[in-house]
Design a protein around this motif. Structure first.
Motif, PDB file in Angstrom:
ATOM      1  N   ASP A   1       5.361 -63.191 -34.301  1.00 28.83           N
ATOM      2  CA  ASP A   1       6.454 -62.234 -34.400  1.00 28.83           C
ATOM      3  C   ASP A   1       5.878 -60.934 -34.941  1.00 28.83           C
TER       4      ASP A   1
ATOM      5  N   ARG B   1       7.037 -60.836 -42.081  1.00 33.09           N
ATOM      6  CA  ARG B   1       6.764 -60.413 -40.710  1.00 33.09           C
ATOM      7  C   ARG B   1       5.333 -59.878 -40.577  1.00 33.09           C
TER       8      ARG B   1
ATOM      9  N   THR C   1       6.841 -57.868 -30.656  1.00 35.82           N
ATOM     10  CA  THR C   1       8.180 -58.439 -30.483  1.00 35.82           C
ATOM     11  C   THR C   1       9.215 -57.324 -30.520  1.00 35.82           C
TER      12      THR C   1
END
Length: 316
Positions: free
Chosen positions: A4, A27, A64
């Protein structure tokens, strides 16, 4: 397993906070800009020129979500050249990567409020050259979304304040004077009712648009903000954590014109003064209700702003 990866173009007043916000939530973050300043240590850095479409495509590879947080210098001439170019390049780069594109924008494209709050449903009706440029760039984005080229959305905010806000009204021309015990200089009507967006709220809102289900795409959103108030009222709240009163000095028109000879951004301000000629109120209710969030509590935001200003503008 698919990584991600969140790719942020621009690490200025919002981009750097957005990067840290996403990193704090686990993230993978890549920050794309010309120079390494403002890039958190835990983020991957990709240095280059976003005016180059090939560079943008390479920088967005594997993303992403792509976040557009860039802004050319505050010049109508430069905006006319680079705002649409950046938008087109990131639309193409995001499409190639199969990534969602989230764009941070202001409210210039909506023009004058004409007695009504500005909302995500307000019609595009620019009353300035800068607003026209922003409107055309947003049209590029939503046209690409409608064609199915890219999944995209826009998060809009009014004037910023708070940590990192060096280029805001409560920034480089305000805090150094205030921290020396002098008056804070402002160029707009400090008693006009106006929505001011707290920068960490903006970063958090943009992150939500980048990580939410696809139903957020295809339309603009007003990012979370506190109720509109005057700049004078906002400054009054800063006095408690500062521990001292803050007097305001309103720069008269002749002084702004004189300063504009040396500060290019001030030469660009007259066409935007309409924002302080009537109540300029942002309606963020749809965002708050959809995401179940609130803007930062006022006194907490004030304390964080003062703490940042003291640290950032401290004498060597």
């Amino acid at each position: 397993m698919t990584t991600d990866t969140h790719v942020i173009f621009g690490a200025g007043q919002v981009g750097s906070l957005l990067a840290q916000h996403l990193l704090d939530r686990g993230r993978t973050v890549r920050v794309v800009k010309r120079t390494p300043g403002g890039i958190p240590k835990a983020a991957e850095a990709k240095l280059g020129d976003a005016a180059d479409p090939a560079f943008c495509a390479a920088a967005a590879e594997g993303a992403t979500t792509v976040y557009h947080c860039m802004n050319p210098p505050y010049s109508t001439k430069l905006w006319a050249e680079f705002v649409p170019r950046y938008m087109a390049n990131l639309i193409d780069a995001s499409a190639r990567a199969g990534a969602r594109l989230v764009v941070l924008d202001n409210v210039y494209a909506l023009g004058k409020p004409n007695g009504k709050p500005l909302s995500a449903l307000s019609p595009v009706n620019p009353c300035s050259r800068k607003g026209e440029i922003r409107a055309k760039a947003a049209q590029l984005l939503f046209d690409a979304h409608r064609r199915g080229d890219v999944r995209a959305t826009i998060g809009r905010a009014s004037d910023f304040y708070g940590p990192g806000g060096t280029l805001t009204q409560l920034g480089d021309y305000f805090w150094p004077r205030v921290l020396e015990g002098r008056s804070g200089q402002v160029i707009a009507n400090p008693d006009a009712i106006h929505t001011y967006h707290y920068i960490p709220d903006v970063a958090a809102g943009i992150a939500l648009l980048g990580t939410a289900p696809d139903e957020v795409c295809g339309k603009p959103w007003m990012l979370p903000c506190r109720p509109a108030e005057s700049l004078r009222d906002l400054v009054r709240r800063l006095e408690k954590p500062l521990g001292a009163p803050i007097a305001l000095a309103i720069a008269p028109g002749w002084m702004r014109a004189l300063l504009g000879l040396f500060v290019p951004a001030l030469r660009e301000m007259p066409e935007m003064q309409y924002q302080w000629e009537e109540p300029f109120v942002i309606d963020d209710r749809p965002f708050r209700e959809f995401f179940g969030v609130q803007a930062e509590e006022a006194d907490t935001a004030a304390a964080a702003t003062v703490a940042w200003a003291r640290a950032h503008y401290a004498r060597p």
